[in-house]
Design a protein around this motif. Structure first.
Motif, mmCIF file in Angstrom:
data_model
loop_
_atom_site.group_PDB
_atom_site.id
_atom_site.type_symbol
_atom_site.label_atom_id
_atom_site.label_comp_id
_atom_site.label_asym_id
_atom_site.label_seq_id
_atom_site.Cartn_x
_atom_site.Cartn_y
_atom_site.Cartn_z
ATOM 1 N N LEU A 174 -41.365 7.248 25.078
ATOM 2 C CA LEU A 174 -40.298 7.649 24.069
ATOM 3 C C LEU A 174 -38.909 7.191 24.464
ATOM 4 N N ALA A 175 -38.191 6.985 23.103
ATOM 5 C CA ALA A 175 -36.815 6.559 23.420
ATOM 6 C C ALA A 175 -36.013 7.663 22.501
ATOM 7 N N MET A 176 -35.062 8.296 23.195
ATOM 8 C CA MET A 176 -34.282 9.546 22.465
ATOM 9 C C MET A 176 -32.883 9.311 22.796
ATOM 10 N N PHE A 177 -31.952 9.308 21.768
ATOM 11 C CA PHE A 177 -30.699 9.232 21.920
ATOM 12 C C PHE A 177 -29.807 9.810 21.136
ATOM 13 N N SER A 178 -28.547 10.059 21.093
ATOM 14 C CA SER A 178 -27.369 10.612 20.304
ATOM 15 C C SER A 178 -26.421 9.705 20.269
ATOM 16 N N SER A 179 -25.630 9.651 19.022
ATOM 17 C CA SER A 179 -24.500 8.464 18.570
ATOM 18 C C SER A 179 -23.718 9.284 17.867
ATOM 19 N N ASN A 216 -37.417 -2.130 13.390
ATOM 20 C CA ASN A 216 -37.275 -3.698 13.460
ATOM 21 C C ASN A 216 -37.368 -3.861 14.986
ATOM 22 N N ALA A 217 -37.011 -3.148 15.890
ATOM 23 C CA ALA A 217 -37.179 -3.718 17.309
ATOM 24 C C ALA A 217 -38.735 -2.970 17.731
ATOM 25 N N GLY A 218 -39.500 -2.588 16.938
ATOM 26 C CA GLY A 218 -40.769 -2.250 17.392
ATOM 27 C C GLY A 218 -41.390 -0.969 17.747
ATOM 28 N N PHE A 219 -40.234 0.190 17.398
ATOM 29 C CA PHE A 219 -40.645 1.374 17.536
ATOM 30 C C PHE A 219 -41.268 1.908 16.343
ATOM 31 N N SER A 220 -42.108 2.959 16.443
ATOM 32 C CA SER A 220 -42.874 3.682 15.220
ATOM 33 C C SER A 220 -42.097 4.794 14.801
ATOM 34 N N THR A 221 -42.360 5.167 13.596
ATOM 35 C CA THR A 221 -41.932 6.121 12.706
ATOM 36 C C THR A 221 -40.724 7.069 13.404
ATOM 37 N N PRO A 222 -39.286 6.513 13.462
ATOM 38 C CA PRO A 222 -38.533 7.127 14.084
ATOM 39 C C PRO A 222 -37.874 8.413 13.203
ATOM 40 N N VAL A 223 -37.627 9.303 14.257
ATOM 41 C CA VAL A 223 -37.076 10.752 13.559
ATOM 42 C C VAL A 223 -35.689 10.665 13.723
ATOM 43 N N MET A 224 -35.199 10.739 12.589
ATOM 44 C CA MET A 224 -33.500 10.813 12.751
ATOM 45 C C MET A 224 -32.960 12.114 11.931
ATOM 46 N N ASP A 225 -31.978 12.550 12.573
ATOM 47 C CA ASP A 225 -31.238 13.811 11.736
ATOM 48 C C ASP A 225 -29.838 13.571 12.321
ATOM 49 N N MET A 226 -28.992 14.506 11.549
ATOM 50 C CA MET A 226 -27.363 14.533 11.847
ATOM 51 C C MET A 226 -26.895 15.889 11.631
ATOM 52 N N GLU A 227 -26.085 16.028 12.425
ATOM 53 C CA GLU A 227 -25.352 17.283 12.554
ATOM 54 C C GLU A 227 -23.818 17.192 12.755
ATOM 55 N N THR A 228 -23.118 18.018 11.956
ATOM 56 C CA THR A 228 -21.812 17.786 11.817
ATOM 57 C C THR A 228 -21.032 19.108 12.893
ATOM 58 N N ILE A 229 -20.294 18.357 13.833
ATOM 59 C CA ILE A 229 -19.381 19.597 14.637
ATOM 60 C C ILE A 229 -18.057 19.413 14.159
ATOM 61 N N THR A 230 -17.324 20.443 13.830
ATOM 62 C CA THR A 230 -16.222 20.518 13.612
ATOM 63 C C THR A 230 -15.267 21.250 14.901
ATOM 64 N N VAL A 231 -14.265 20.584 15.384
ATOM 65 C CA VAL A 231 -13.669 21.121 16.574
ATOM 66 C C VAL A 231 -12.004 21.298 15.904
ATOM 67 N N THR A 232 -11.593 22.304 15.916
ATOM 68 C CA THR A 232 -10.097 22.434 15.720
ATOM 69 C C THR A 232 -9.178 22.646 16.957
ATOM 70 N N VAL A 288 -25.343 11.555 15.343
ATOM 71 C CA VAL A 288 -26.919 11.393 14.837
ATOM 72 C C VAL A 288 -27.651 11.373 16.184
ATOM 73 N N PHE A 289 -29.096 12.032 15.785
ATOM 74 C CA PHE A 289 -29.725 12.089 16.808
ATOM 75 C C PHE A 289 -31.147 11.428 16.413
ATOM 76 N N GLY A 290 -31.607 10.844 17.234
ATOM 77 C CA GLY A 290 -32.920 9.872 17.002
ATOM 78 C C GLY A 290 -34.096 9.934 18.199
ATOM 79 N N HIS A 291 -35.061 9.801 17.683
ATOM 80 C CA HIS A 291 -36.145 9.507 18.858
ATOM 81 C C HIS A 291 -37.277 8.715 18.076
ATOM 82 N N ALA A 292 -37.930 7.840 18.875
ATOM 83 C CA ALA A 292 -39.176 7.231 18.422
ATOM 84 C C ALA A 292 -40.172 6.891 19.716
ATOM 85 N N PHE A 293 -41.430 6.610 19.254
ATOM 86 C CA PHE A 293 -42.310 6.259 20.194
ATOM 87 C C PHE A 293 -42.500 4.781 20.198
#
Length: 314
Positions: A174-179, A216-232, A288-293
């Protein structure tokens, strides 16, 4: 206004100077004001990780920084060997100090966001390595999992990072990241746009583009989602201090030198104009959150097709 030269490589997602990134992270104390945001995003990654059935033997925290996630990864995966890699020796030195001391501050923060954290976690077993996560010091198929929290945006070629992650990951790994995504700091971008044309914020990569890079790097069916965080923020000065604490501006095309007094005053004025009814200034962080196998290979390294025969069971 003057800016430094654009690097000769035109295949960059962003014209990031990696040597400058290392210098920006050479003073960990500069980053302390952004700890709350980095820990919040790590907590959301852990929530996603809890939904994945995985029992890794070797885990890498790529871009481990001060080492906070080494504790939770070691606790979650029990007997796994957890490795921390970072390009900044100063950050690794801080991680080593906190590991040796039991890291009480970060443990308290993690306990607040992640009740599952065990204060007796075997974080002392984590090993730290200095290196570039796009040129990992591991052989092929060495790791079962790669974790990376808010580190990917500091590399000019995330596609090369993903290709390297795939190389060192075992089949089924598993590769799992946030950006950060493109809408991050959009209010600050708008304020700067009225002052000069120099880029003051990184051009963060879109979620869909990151997903395409994984495939393109060779991982399968990546799961991507996004959340918005607002800081004041109560003041423009507080806002700017916390943005600087995220790391800084490592672009080749950045402005050289500080803003003049007049330009800085105009920036403060533009930010003050964005105050809401409560008098606070909002700032958006698109996460952005993503993970793929890593799937079973379909071809050999030389390009020959792999055909698997499975005998029928009697």
């Amino acid at each position: 206004m003057s800016s430094s030269a654009v690097p000769p490589d035109t295949n960059l997602s962003a014209p990031i100077d990696l040597s400058l990134v290392r210098r920006l992270f050479a003073r960990p104390q500069r980053l302390s004001e952004s700890l709350f945001l980095r820990r919040e995003i790590a907590a959301r990654m852990h929530e996603r990780l809890a939904l994945i059935n995985l029992a890794p033997r070797h885990v890498l925290d790529a871009g481990c920084g001060e080492g906070a996630d080494l504790f939770t990864l070691q606790d979650r995966f029990g007997g796994a060997q957890v490795l921390g890699l970072d390009g900044s020796p100063a950050m690794l030195a801080l991680a080593q100090q906190r590991i040796a001391a039991g890291q009480p501050l970060v443990s308290k923060l993690l306990t607040r966001w992640l009740p599952i954290v065990n204060q007796a976690a075997r974080a002392g077993e984590a090993e730290l390595i200095a290196g570039d996560f796009a040129a990992l010091p591991f052989g092929p198929n060495a790791l079962d999992m790669i974790w990376s929290n808010l580190a990917l945006q500091w590399h000019p070629q995330p596609d090369k990072v993903f290709a390297e992650w795939r190389r060192v990951t075992r089949v089924g790994g598993l590769a799992m990241f946030s950006s950060f995504g493109p809408d991050t700091l959009k209010e600050l971008n708008a304020a700067f746009a009225e002052i000069d044309l120099a880029p003051h914020v990184l051009p963060f990569v879109d979620m869909h583009d990151l997903g395409d890079m994984l495939v393109n790097a060779g991982f399968s069916t990546p799961v991507m989602d996004m959340e918005t965080i607002t800081v004041t923020y109560t003041s423009p000065e507080k806002l700017l201090a916390e943005v600087r604490a995220l790391g800084g501006n490592p672009l080749y095309t950045r402005r050289r030198g500080l803003l003049g007094r007049r330009a800085h005053a105009r920036l403060i004025e533009r930010l003050m104009a964005q105050r809401g009814a409560d008098g606070r200034i909002a700032l958006t962080y698109e996460v952005v959150f993503g993970h793929a196998f890593k799937p079973q290979p379909k071809t050999t390294d030389s390009g020959e097709a792999i055909i698997r025969f499975e005998p029928k069971r009697r």
